[in-house]
Design a protein around this motif. Structure first.
Motif, PDB file in Angstrom:
ATOM      1  N   ILE A 232       0.850  -1.208   0.028  1.00 52.19           N
ATOM      2  CA  ILE A 232      -0.100  -0.060  -0.005  1.00 52.19           C
ATOM      3  C   ILE A 232       0.869   1.325   0.021  1.00 52.19           C
ATOM      4  O   ILE A 232       1.880   1.482   0.750  1.00 52.19           O
ATOM      5  CB  ILE A 232      -0.692  -0.013   1.305  1.00 52.19           C
ATOM      6  CG1 ILE A 232      -1.845  -1.084   1.420  1.00 52.19           C
ATOM      7  CG2 ILE A 232      -1.751   1.457   1.360  1.00 52.19           C
ATOM      8  CD1 ILE A 232      -2.722  -1.149   2.693  1.00 52.19           C
ATOM      9  N   ARG A 233       0.448   2.328  -0.953  1.00 54.47           N
ATOM     10  CA  ARG A 233       1.482   3.617  -0.826  1.00 54.47           C
ATOM     11  C   ARG A 233       0.327   4.509  -0.956  1.00 54.47           C
ATOM     12  O   ARG A 233      -0.679   4.576  -1.422  1.00 54.47           O
ATOM     13  CB  ARG A 233       2.388   3.555  -1.712  1.00 54.47           C
ATOM     14  CG  ARG A 233       2.116   3.729  -3.032  1.00 54.47           C
ATOM     15  CD  ARG A 233       3.079   3.817  -3.920  1.00 54.47           C
ATOM     16  NE  ARG A 233       2.856   4.273  -5.293  1.00 54.47           N
ATOM     17  CZ  ARG A 233       3.540   4.129  -6.145  1.00 54.47           C
ATOM     18  NH1 ARG A 233       4.924   4.114  -6.147  1.00 54.47           N
ATOM     19  NH2 ARG A 233       3.064   4.788  -7.306  1.00 54.47           N
ATOM     20  N   PHE A 234       0.525   5.651  -0.095  1.00 56.37           N
ATOM     21  CA  PHE A 234      -0.269   7.075   0.060  1.00 56.37           C
ATOM     22  C   PHE A 234       0.587   8.041  -0.778  1.00 56.37           C
ATOM     23  O   PHE A 234       1.670   8.224  -0.728  1.00 56.37           O
ATOM     24  CB  PHE A 234      -0.312   7.298   1.454  1.00 56.37           C
ATOM     25  CG  PHE A 234      -1.742   7.393   1.975  1.00 56.37           C
ATOM     26  CD1 PHE A 234      -2.009   5.848   2.428  1.00 56.37           C
ATOM     27  CD2 PHE A 234      -2.666   8.309   2.258  1.00 56.37           C
ATOM     28  CE1 PHE A 234      -3.163   5.802   2.919  1.00 56.37           C
ATOM     29  CE2 PHE A 234      -3.800   8.130   2.696  1.00 56.37           C
ATOM     30  CZ  PHE A 234      -4.336   6.680   3.120  1.00 56.37           C
ATOM     31  N   ARG A 235      -0.249   8.725  -1.702  1.00 51.28           N
ATOM     32  CA  ARG A 235       0.761   9.953  -2.331  1.00 51.28           C
ATOM     33  C   ARG A 235      -0.196  11.368  -2.075  1.00 51.28           C
ATOM     34  O   ARG A 235      -1.538  11.066  -1.987  1.00 51.28           O
ATOM     35  CB  ARG A 235       0.737   9.610  -3.790  1.00 51.28           C
ATOM     36  CG  ARG A 235       1.594   8.577  -4.354  1.00 51.28           C
ATOM     37  CD  ARG A 235       1.581   8.397  -5.806  1.00 51.28           C
ATOM     38  NE  ARG A 235       0.456   7.683  -6.229  1.00 51.28           N
ATOM     39  CZ  ARG A 235      -0.826   8.267  -7.060  1.00 51.28           C
ATOM     40  NH1 ARG A 235      -0.854   9.574  -6.988  1.00 51.28           N
ATOM     41  NH2 ARG A 235      -1.897   7.673  -7.117  1.00 51.28           N
ATOM     42  N   MET A 248      -4.524   6.665  -2.826  1.00 54.84           N
ATOM     43  CA  MET A 248      -3.918   5.504  -2.329  1.00 54.84           C
ATOM     44  C   MET A 248      -3.547   4.435  -3.339  1.00 54.84           C
ATOM     45  O   MET A 248      -4.779   4.016  -4.248  1.00 54.84           O
ATOM     46  CB  MET A 248      -4.890   5.019  -1.306  1.00 54.84           C
ATOM     47  CG  MET A 248      -4.403   4.037  -0.353  1.00 54.84           C
ATOM     48  SD  MET A 248      -5.613   3.618   0.895  1.00 54.84           S
ATOM     49  CE  MET A 248      -5.096   2.238   1.340  1.00 54.84           C
ATOM     50  N   ASP A 249      -2.594   3.931  -3.635  1.00 52.56           N
ATOM     51  CA  ASP A 249      -2.202   2.778  -4.374  1.00 52.56           C
ATOM     52  C   ASP A 249      -1.976   1.583  -3.811  1.00 52.56           C
ATOM     53  O   ASP A 249      -1.465   1.549  -2.459  1.00 52.56           O
ATOM     54  CB  ASP A 249      -0.891   3.115  -5.502  1.00 52.56           C
ATOM     55  CG  ASP A 249      -0.887   4.572  -5.803  1.00 52.56           C
ATOM     56  OD1 ASP A 249      -1.939   4.942  -6.054  1.00 52.56           O
ATOM     57  OD2 ASP A 249       0.362   5.100  -5.972  1.00 52.56           O
ATOM     58  N   ILE A 250      -2.169   0.454  -4.421  1.00 54.68           N
ATOM     59  CA  ILE A 250      -1.868  -0.839  -3.863  1.00 54.68           C
ATOM     60  C   ILE A 250      -1.079  -1.679  -5.041  1.00 54.68           C
ATOM     61  O   ILE A 250      -1.242  -1.288  -6.209  1.00 54.68           O
ATOM     62  CB  ILE A 250      -3.085  -1.787  -3.417  1.00 54.68           C
ATOM     63  CG1 ILE A 250      -3.961  -2.129  -5.000  1.00 54.68           C
ATOM     64  CG2 ILE A 250      -4.052  -1.118  -2.371  1.00 54.68           C
ATOM     65  CD1 ILE A 250      -5.181  -3.009  -4.354  1.00 54.68           C
ATOM     66  N   GLU A 270      -3.675   2.973  -8.759  1.00 50.01           N
ATOM     67  CA  GLU A 270      -4.414   3.697  -7.640  1.00 50.01           C
ATOM     68  C   GLU A 270      -5.810   3.150  -7.493  1.00 50.01           C
ATOM     69  O   GLU A 270      -6.507   2.846  -8.555  1.00 50.01           O
ATOM     70  CB  GLU A 270      -4.631   5.228  -8.565  1.00 50.01           C
ATOM     71  CG  GLU A 270      -5.295   6.324  -7.624  1.00 50.01           C
ATOM     72  CD  GLU A 270      -6.269   7.105  -8.356  1.00 50.01           C
ATOM     73  OE1 GLU A 270      -5.853   7.379  -9.480  1.00 50.01           O
ATOM     74  OE2 GLU A 270      -7.487   7.212  -8.118  1.00 50.01           O
ATOM     75  N   ILE A 271      -6.088   3.268  -6.276  1.00 50.63           N
ATOM     76  CA  ILE A 271      -7.538   2.688  -6.035  1.00 50.63           C
ATOM     77  C   ILE A 271      -8.556   3.683  -5.524  1.00 50.63           C
ATOM     78  O   ILE A 271      -9.787   3.553  -5.276  1.00 50.63           O
ATOM     79  CB  ILE A 271      -7.567   1.424  -5.170  1.00 50.63           C
ATOM     80  CG1 ILE A 271      -7.018   1.482  -3.763  1.00 50.63           C
ATOM     81  CG2 ILE A 271      -6.972   0.289  -5.903  1.00 50.63           C
ATOM     82  CD1 ILE A 271      -7.379   0.610  -2.851  1.00 50.63           C
TER      83      ILE A 271
END
Ligand code: PHE
Length: 332
Positions: A232-235, A248-250, A270-271
């Motif tokens: 998981i990552r937050f941008r 948020m990307d997974i 990106e979800i």
């Protein structure tokens, strides 16, 4: 001869057929008897004729009765044998988007979110202006809108954030809702975009809601949906209705992070978009932004379903190909 006819055991198709050939066939015994009639002295002919006629009738009756009995036996086997497996009626299946929609609702239901719904034809206020997008705001271009020609104030909603505005306007606090529904954008149809899709947006408003609450909720959601192993990552990002905003990307589950057209060869997809509700929105809806704060998020159901089921073309969801739909039978 009569004895032989009467004693014949005709309980199989083969026995029946050889009986027919032997007695009643064109080269059978009875035919040859009839053929030899002319050689019989005239005085005996009548009696002889009657005798072979009697034999013929006996053979025909025997044959007909045995045939009927065999047929009946067969239909009994087909129709009534209770040990044969039954014929299953065709069962329909739920559409993958409905399946994912319910799964998302169930996850947020356990966190105390209730479902809110609103109209698909919206006015400008609920779809844009109340969300901090006044008429000339450049962010309106982010969403290619379908306008309704009969009334320039009406649009096909471009997101279900409009439902959040309606709930905020009702003024009952705290608010903890998710808004699933269909939304419309004027996009060219392709493997990645359609002119309509489905969203679930969420809104939480209470005293002292923080970005940490938002992050924790979304982490929980992704883990519940895709398992604990997922990356998981937050941008940081920008939305007019949230500040700060993030996306948020997974890990791309179609290529497992290796890179494919769906993740544009980055390994990440990106979800959702999210952020802290902009204070101006709260004020627009009559909520005191000094006392209350909140977070909001929005995701596309199609995107989640594509990742969950490794579907690489968005069009499959709307083509109604039975071979595609059938694969989801039994899933809930
Ligand atoms: N409404 C945004 C969209 O449709 C998603 C979103 C919702 C972003 C809430 C931030 C907060 O793209």
């Amino acid at each position: 001869m009569l004895g032989e006819i009467e004693a014949a055991e005709l309980n199989t198709e083969t026995a029946l057929e050889s009986f027919r050939i032997r007695f009643l066939g064109t080269r059978g015994i009875l035919k040859s008897f009839f053929g030899s009639l002319k050689d019989i002295p005239a005085g005996n002919r009548k009696g002889y004729g009657q005798q072979i006629n009697g034999l013929k009738i006996a053979a025909e009756e025997k044959y007909a009765a045995a045939k009927a009995a065999l047929n009946q036996h067969e239909t009994k086997l087909e129709g009534e044998d209770p040990t044969l497996p039954g014929t299953a009626p065709p069962v329909g299946s739920r559409h993958p988007l409905s399946i994912i929609r319910s799964q998302i609702i169930r996850i947020f239901d356990r966190l105390g979110f209730t479902v809110a719904e609103g109209p698909e034809i919206e006015d400008d206020w609920h779809n844009f202006t109340a969300l901090n997008m006044p008429p000339d705001h450049p962010a309106r271009d982010m969403q290619d809108t379908f306008y309704i020609s009969r009334n320039p104030d009406w649009v096909l909603r471009t997101h279900t954030s409009s439902v959040q505005v309606r709930v905020m306007e009702r003024g009952k606090l705290p608010i903890r809702i998710i808004c699933p529904g269909r939304v419309y954008r004027n996009e060219t149809v392709s493997a990645r975009a359609n002119s309509f899709f489905h969203q679930v947006e969420g809104l939480f408003i209470d005293r002292e809601v923080s970005f940490a609450d938002l992050k924790q909720t979304l982490y929980h959601f992704v883990h519940a949906m895709f398992g604990l192993e997922i990356g998981i990552r937050f941008r940081p990002s920008y939305f007019p209705f949230t500040e700060p905003s993030a996306e948020m990307d997974i890990t791309c589950l179609i290529c497992k992070g290796k890179g494919c057209p769906v993740c544009k060869h980055t390994g990440w997809v990106e979800i959702l978009g999210c952020g802290m509700v902009h204070p101006r929105l709260l004020e627009n809806c009559g909520i005191d932004s000094k006392t209350y704060s909140g977070y909001a998020f929005g995701m596309g159901i199609e995107r989640i379903a594509m990742l969950k089921y490794q579907i690489s073309d968005l069009r499959l969801f709307t083509e109604n190909d039975i071979r595609f739909l059938r694969q989801f039978s039994g899933v809930s």
